[in-house]
Design an enzyme around this catalytic site. Sequence first.
Site, PDB file in Angstrom:
ATOM      1  N   ASP A   1      -6.753  -5.839   9.724  1.00 17.05           N
ATOM      2  CA  ASP A   1      -8.074  -5.228   9.587  1.00 17.05           C
ATOM      3  C   ASP A   1      -9.153  -6.245   9.225  1.00 17.05           C
ATOM      4  OD1 ASP A   1      -6.998  -5.618   7.077  1.00 17.05           O
ATOM      5  OD2 ASP A   1      -7.403  -3.601   6.335  1.00 17.05           O
TER       6      ASP A   1
ATOM      7  N   LYS B   1       0.805  -1.231   0.000  1.00 14.61           N
ATOM      8  CA  LYS B   1       0.000   0.000   0.000  1.00 14.61           C
ATOM      9  C   LYS B   1       0.837   1.280   0.000  1.00 14.61           C
ATOM     10  CE  LYS B   1      -3.329  -2.488   2.832  1.00 14.61           C
ATOM     11  NZ  LYS B   1      -4.062  -2.518   4.101  1.00 14.61           N
TER      12      LYS B   1
END
Length: 489
Positions: A204, A168
């Site tokens: 997450d 990311k």
Amino acid sequence: MHQVLKALMTMLPDCEDMLVENIVRPFHLSDDDYKKIMDLMLESFNKGLGKESNETARVKMFPTYVRAVPDGTEEGDFLALDLGGTNFRVLLINLKGQEVTMESKIYLIPQHIMLGTGIQLFDHIAECIFKFMKENCLLEKNLPLGFTFSFPCKQKGLNKAFLSTWTKGFKCEGVEGNDIVKLLHEAIERRGDMHVECLAVINDTVGALMSCAHSDRNCALGLILGTGTNACYIEELPCVELWDEDMEDPNFVLINTEWGAFGDDGALDFIKTDYDKHVDKHSINTGRQIYEKMISGMYMGEIVRLVLEKLRRHGLLFQGKGSEELSTRGRFYTKYVSEIESDVDDGFKNTKQVFDELCIDHFTEEDCRIAQYVCSLVSTRAAYLASAGIACLLNKMNRPEVTVGVDGSLYRFHPHFHDLMMEKIQQLLNPGLKFKLMLSHDGSGKGAALVAAVANRLNAEKKLKAQKKQTDNCANSEECCQASAQSQR
């Protein structure tokens, strides 16, 4: 083909239809393609779960140390951290059974810190925690903390997680291969002005699962569809060869698949388009996270931009005229895809607004329709690819009914993603199995606090059992002494 795509195709002018289709045809995948993807994913999952094959597996299937879901009795104040992209959040969460209240604040992670050193990153995180605690009058409190760290990690304990690789857009030096909880604690200790202990670090996906499991006990699968994509699920212990046999065995193990790396071994080459190859080539992790690059919000907008640019160069869009913004890598944001596909009438209000932001002032309504069609093709492929992954896991779990907790901006804000996934998962699911997709409300924050709260509860229960055992031993010892004394008399 989904009805939205069919409707858009009928709106394209006949003379352009075939020319446009020649350029976008690679995004049309057949049912057999998706079934082949599922077969290849199952092979990758099993390889990741195998003790001998895990080392060379691209999909790592990391066992987590989360052994229980919330039972509704958790209470108290907890801090939660959420790091999974350019935004970093600090949260204060109060639990009273099923009641949850939250205070939170978002802090930016500047580009120079994302690409700097680990010390800079964790010092910045510690500074954000301090500011939050000061603003909320928490500096005198001793608070347990749950940390959602949404990057591939190998866990060796509930509060021990070693970063495998950055994704990311992050590339902080000195973090890969190290325990991120230790790095966080060291940054907090360097400050010396707050009392915080990280009890649990989670992904997450685990947060999404835990957040939904708080209200739905059928939740056994967590999915992230946002900047990146990943999934976790509850696996039966005998299937997890990586589990340490010396440890107390749970009834199940929560597995963090890290499925974004599926295809890194070439398994997805048969569906990879030139646009996918271009995105991969110009990413900071070339050759890695191939599945993620076909699905997630970090890359979807760029894929659309590349297609629109090719159409423009062939004179099929904007009369062959572009703009500096449209030709700039990364300038077509994924939020534009959602906005364009949200247009429901011939006014194309959102689409025209996007064109204005891209400084394109020479467009027709046909251009709007073509842009909408391209966005729909790219997002539909993404939704169907994610669906293939979920269907593969649901079939593997073979539970009669499973709730999938889903979080992430792509799923939340795209107008058709939910419906597309419901349609395709149902097609790919084994007969007799049922599922539902449940939006996770702040799973990355609430979920981290819940894992910390469950850990707190289990620790308290363990202490009570130990105390009871000690009391029973003392009582038994006293009875033995009394019995011995009586026998001597």
